[in-house]
Design a protein around this motif. Structure first.
Motif, short mmCIF file in Angstrom:
data_model
loop_
_atom_site.label_atom_id
_atom_site.label_comp_id
_atom_site.label_asym_id
_atom_site.label_seq_id
_atom_site.Cartn_x
_atom_site.Cartn_y
_atom_site.Cartn_z
N SER A 95 0.94 -1.15 0.08
CA SER A 95 0.01 0.03 -0.08
C SER A 95 0.67 1.38 0.00
N SER B 196 1.43 1.77 -3.79
CA SER B 196 0.23 1.71 -4.65
C SER B 196 -0.86 2.67 -4.09
N GLY B 197 -1.50 3.50 -4.81
CA GLY B 197 -2.66 4.18 -4.17
C GLY B 197 -4.15 3.63 -4.34
N ILE C 14 -3.16 4.01 3.45
CA ILE C 14 -1.82 4.26 3.67
C ILE C 14 -1.24 5.00 2.62
N PRO C 15 -0.56 6.04 2.65
CA PRO C 15 -0.16 7.03 1.56
C PRO C 15 0.98 6.33 0.70
N PRO C 16 1.07 6.53 -0.85
CA PRO C 16 0.06 7.46 -1.35
C PRO C 16 -1.41 6.60 -1.69
N GLY D 147 -4.94 0.00 1.18
CA GLY D 147 -4.35 0.26 0.04
C GLY D 147 -4.55 1.93 -0.26
NA NA Z 1 -1.48 3.42 -0.78
#
Ligand code: NA
Ligand code: NA
Lengths: 454, 334, 194
Positions: free
Chosen positions: A133, A136-137, A178-180, A175
């Motif tokens: 995560s 991946s955004g 958690i940034p981004p 997903g």
């Molecule tokens: Na993310």
């Protein structure tokens, strides 16, 4: 179904509030609209068409303007909005990483370290999802990628199938938090809030949620103990860490480029794509076939979202022309309730909508209406952004309708009813809701870090 | 306008100003267009007022919004509309008006001229008004415009891109929602906007130095849909004309006051900061030098004007020399 | 008829590949812009506009293929439990409503292009792109989407008239969970045996 009814009541009420400015209430029209909406959904009509045609019907019924003359601009605006460019880019990055096998290496490396805890491999599910995560955004991309990697490890194992599926669904639902995350980018676009600040604010809440998930698994592991695998020599465990390097470097590239001032949050997604392709090349897996397959999947998933955006924006434009959002916002803001009660009602509304709506379109259609109310109530926009994102994530793992759960059900090697996924995800859903309640009581969980760092 | 004789009710839809929090909206549009018009017409005219943000508009599409009859009155910054109607850019070229008095004279001279182009599309500009002076905000110290050489500056619109390129700065294209974080993280070093708009967008939190040299004025205008305007009852039309005149006066007063007020709020002068909100982290004001003003004029003559005429066509150069050159003192083509 | 459908679907797939590669190009373009302004002091000064156009084109050009792959989202929990014949009729109804919506979008897109021609409109970026170009490409994608709907509808009506509702269900029914699974597993497979 309850949610559908709730939404219809709300929509009918909004129309009523907007139109009955002292005039007679056009009950027949509202009932007809509501009926049309019900038939649309019942008949399995495409979601985009439902939204768009509802907009057209509202325009024909309530607007005295030639609204159709502006429809082209209404569709073109969001289609060509550069902030939304991040959406296909994140999807593309996930597709490349999955096909290059980098996600598989990540899972194996983490497994070496976590498999002796009570709950074993289940911890690996959560932690590998959390790590993925961080590059991946998108939640669906996270669940699809890590799910397809993890599920084969549980073939013929003694693990509870329900917990396996539940933990992967819950991990997928990290997903966006958690940034981004795409949700933050969209929210930032609509409300003109700093996406960088949203990312920082999401850090502690996402650690909280991940921690609660690990707690759930540990409790499960203690109550249903399994034989532990052999202890591995430390040298081997250290060598496994090498497999984490590509993922960590990508994380550094995507988030580092934002905080070091090289790229905006939207642009960072592009760096992620290039980085993923470079690692695929290093692995010797970068081929025309890989890029072609990734491009096709990205184009398809973006078009699917794009069509819904067409419908959602058309509906939104017509609702705005007849002043529905403004009236509704004024109404909610004027309710004779304390601010926290109104906020609780707003959150409950999102929870209900989320059970059947796709998270992305839920934000686009509701945040412009709700946000002014939230501001008027005196709540922090950053805090609300994190809350909305958590509720969107919960929506994706709340039965009966949730994309993340469907994706996982589809990937099971051993067939079984979808109720396995539903049952498995329940304890995690409870943990997620607990986190929302804690955030409501202590907003500082989100706001402390931005304050300290700002 | 004092009053309006009784008659059938008229509902006017107006979409003005980018954000509902801007003083141009709260201090002029709401009190004059919505409230005073309603009261003085004895409730006969009701103006349904909203902003671009509330209608989910970016600002570039306002001419199309007005001509299609979605709204009767629409207001927007002229440079953002210049993609559709290029001559609108001429009113507010970078470096054209060193002070607000000049800006006003140019605006008045240009109003009938731009309407010749605009009326072909079914819209007419009734009022041109200013936003606070457009000035440079930077996250590192600078003493003059020359110091901006080599820095990344967030700009919008062609004439500003030409201007900063000529200065040796590097124009960067970033969407408005991301400018705050871009300044915060140093994705860009500087950005240009109105003094008050910068304060309202909390830029003092992420920048340290602000210039007081007006590069341009973000001149904007109220347009009406011509078909609707001509259909109005003549008495109502005269009444609304009066209201728009009052809006014009108030906007120019506000433009002058808000320019200095924005700077005072940015540098933390609490007693002079009345219109905008006081910056929590006071900035340093960089006074314009004589060399700066000279550079501005030179860039206008050598780069900005030729660039504009290239985009707009030779006719625009002639119109400029006829209408604006006598006021600005700079001729196109020498 | 089937040949026509296959032809249109192949064309749509080609357009979708163009759309997908366009996102790759977009990533490269943005990366160059970041590197350029960070290390070389150059920038396109039009990134916002150009990448926006690439997104618009990408969305529009993949719409038809997404429909052919039955990937557009429907609320179909209830429909899928109905008897085959009724389900086939509802599939056609859904497609018809989608067609109405798509036709409206296509008309709106064309009016926008037409208006941009009237204005001879350009964007405000340093490149001064004539808006007719990106908007025209975008509108073309939406028209292709309409064509795809039309062909599917003809095929579906013929199948229904010929008394083959199961064929219609295969053509229009939403992607089963198996489709999704097959795709994910294929991707993992590619990772293991490139
Ligand atoms: Na993310
Ligand atoms: Na759900």
């Amino acid at each position: 179904m309850i949610a559908v009814v709730l939404m219809l009541v709300l929509l009918g009420f909004a129309l009523f509030a907007a139109v009955s400015g002292g005039q007679a209430m056009p009950l027949a029209e509202i009932l007809a609209l509501t009926g049309a909406f019900l038939v649309f959904f019942g008949a399995g009509v495409y979601v985009a068409a439902v939204l768009g045609l509802l907009g057209v019907l509202i325009g024909l019924t309530f607007s005295d303007r030639p609204w159709w003359a502006f429809a082209g601009q209404t569709l073109w605006g969001p289609s060509s909005n550069f902030v939304l460019v991040a959406v296909p880019l994140f999807l593309l990055m996930g597709e490349i990483l999955l096909r290059a096998g980098l996600s598989d290496r990540l899972y194996r490396a983490l497994n070496v370290w976590l498999n002796r805890l009570p709950g074993g491999l289940l911890h690996t599910n959560i932690v590998s999802c959390a790590v993925f995560s961080a590059i991946s955004g998108s939640s669906v991309a996270t669940a699809a990628t890590m799910g397809s990697v993890a599920l084969p490890y549980f073939n013929n194992s003694a693990y509870s199938q329900r917990m396996v599926l539940g933990s992967l669904a819950a991990g997928g639902a990290l997903g966006n938090l958690i940034p981004p995350g795409i949700t933050f980018i969209i929210y930032g676009l609509i409300t003109e809030t700093s996406v960088g600040a949203l990312y920082i604010a999401a850090l502690l809440p996402s650690i909280l949620v991940t921690g609660l998930f690990i707690l759930v698994i540990t409790i499960h592991g203690l109550r249903h103990p399994l034989p532990k695998p052999e202890r591995l020599p430390l040298a081997l465990k250290l060598r496994a860490l090498v497999d984490l390097v590509p993922t960590l470097l990508l994380m550094l590239l995507v988030l580092g480029s934002i905080y070091a001032g090289y790229a905006t949050p939207t642009e960072a997604a592009a760096l992620g794509v290039i980085g993923a392709a470079v690692f695929a090349a290093i692995e010797g897996k970068l081929s025309l076939r890989l890029l072609n397959a990734s491009a096709e999947a990205t184009a398809r998933n973006t078009a699917l979202l794009g069509l819904i955006i067409f419908g959602a924006y058309l509906l939104n434009y017509l609702l705005t022309t007849i002043n529905v959002p403004q009236t509704l916002a004024a109404f909610i803001g004027g309710l004779p309730l304390p601010p926290w009660a109104i906020m609780a009602a707003i959150l409950a509304l999102y929870l209900a909508l989320g059970t059947f709506m796709e998270g992305f379109s839920m934000i686009i259609t509701t945040v412009p209406v709700i946000f002014p109310v939230v501001q008027a109530l005196g709540y922090d926009p950053i805090w609300f952004g994190v809350m909305v994102t958590m509720l969107v994530e919960i929506a994706q793992i709340s039965p009966p309708d949730g994309t993340v759960m469907y994706v996982l059900q589809g990937m099971r090697p051993r067939p079984g009813p979808i109720t396995d996924v539903f049952a498995g995800v329940m304890p995690f859903l409870g943990a997620y809701l607990l986190a929302v309640v804690l955030m409501m009581i202590w907003p500082d969980i989100a706001l402390w870090l931005p304050r300290v760092m700002g | 306008p004092a009053s309006l004789p009784a008659g059938p009710k008229v509902t006017v839809v107006a979409v003005t100003q980018p954000l509902p929090t801007q003083p141009q909206y709260t201090r002029v549009d709401i009190p004059v267009l919505r409230e005073a018009v309603g009261q003085r017409s004895g409730g006969r005219i009701e103006v349904q007022l909203s902003t671009h943000a509330e209608r989910n508009l970016s600002g570039t599409e306002l001419v199309r919004l007005v001509r299609s009859g979605q709204t009767d009155i629409g207001a927007a910054t002229l440079t953002t509309l210049s993609g559709d109607v290029p001559i609108l850019d001429m009113v507010d070229l970078a470096g054209l008006a060193p002070d607000i008095g000049t800006a006003k004279r140019i605006a008045e001279a240009m109003l009938p001229v731009v309407n010749r182009d605009l009326e072909r599309f079914g819209a007419r500009l009734m009022v041109i008004y200013p936003f606070p002076a457009q000035v440079v905000f930077c996250r590192a110290p600078f003493a003059s415009l020359a110091d901006l050489r080599g820095r990344k500056v967030r700009t919008f619109g062609n004439s500003l891109v030409d201007f900063f390129t000529a200065l040796g700065a590097q124009p960067v294209s970033i969407g408005f929602p991301e400018v705050y974080s871009a300044l915060e993280r140093g994705v860009v070093d500087c950005a240009i906007t109105g003094t008050g708009s910068g304060v309202a967008a909390r830029w003092p939190e992420v920048t340290t130095h602000v210039s007081n040299l007006p590069v341009s004025w973000a001149l904007a205008g109220y347009m009406v849909n011509i078909a609707w305007w001509n259909r109005l009852d003549p008495q109502v039309r005269a009444f609304l004309e009066g209201a728009l005149r009052e809006v014009s006066e108030k906007q120019w007063e506000l433009g002058a006051a808000a320019t200095r007020d924005g700077l005072d709020c940015a540098i933390g002068k609490a007693d002079a900061c009345r219109i905008h909100s006081l910056a929590t982290r006071p900035m340093t004001e960089v006074p314009a030098t004589a060399a700066d003003s000279a550079a501005l004029r030179e860039i206008l003559e050598k780069t900005v004007l030729p660039g504009f005429v290239r985009r707009c066509g030779a006719r625009c150069g002639e119109v400029y020399n006829q209408v604006i050159a006598p006021i600005s003192g700079i001729r196109f083509g020498g | 008829m089937r040949g026509l459908r296959r032809g249109v679907a192949a064309l749509a797939a080609g357009m979708a590949y163009v759309a997908g590669w366009n996102y790759l190009a977009c990533a490269v373009f943005i990366t160059f812009d970041i590197l350029g302004r960070s290390f070389l002091g150059i920038s396109s000064a039009a990134t916002v506009e150009v990448t926006g156009y690439m997104l618009a084109g990408g969305i529009a050009w993949a719409l038809a293929h997404t429909l052919a792959r039955r990937a557009h989202i429907r609320v179909d929990v209830w429909v899928n439990r109905l008897p085959l014949r009724l389900r086939a009729v509802l599939h056609l109804l859904s497609l018809l409503l989608l067609g109405v919506f798509a036709a409206f979008c296509a008309w709106a897109a064309w009016s926008l292009v037409d208006e941009s021609i009237l204005f001879d409109a350009h964007d405000n970026s340093a490149l001064r792109v004539p808006l007719v170009l990106p908007q025209g490409i975008w509108a073309f994608g939406i028209f292709a989407f309409c064509a795809m709907i039309l062909v599917l509808m003809l095929d579906g009506v013929l199948a229904l008239l010929a008394g083959r509702p199961e064929e219609l269900d295969r053509l229009l029914g939403s992607r089963s969970i198996d489709d999704e699974a097959a795709e994910a597993l294929e991707a993992v497979e590619m990772a293991r045996h490139p």
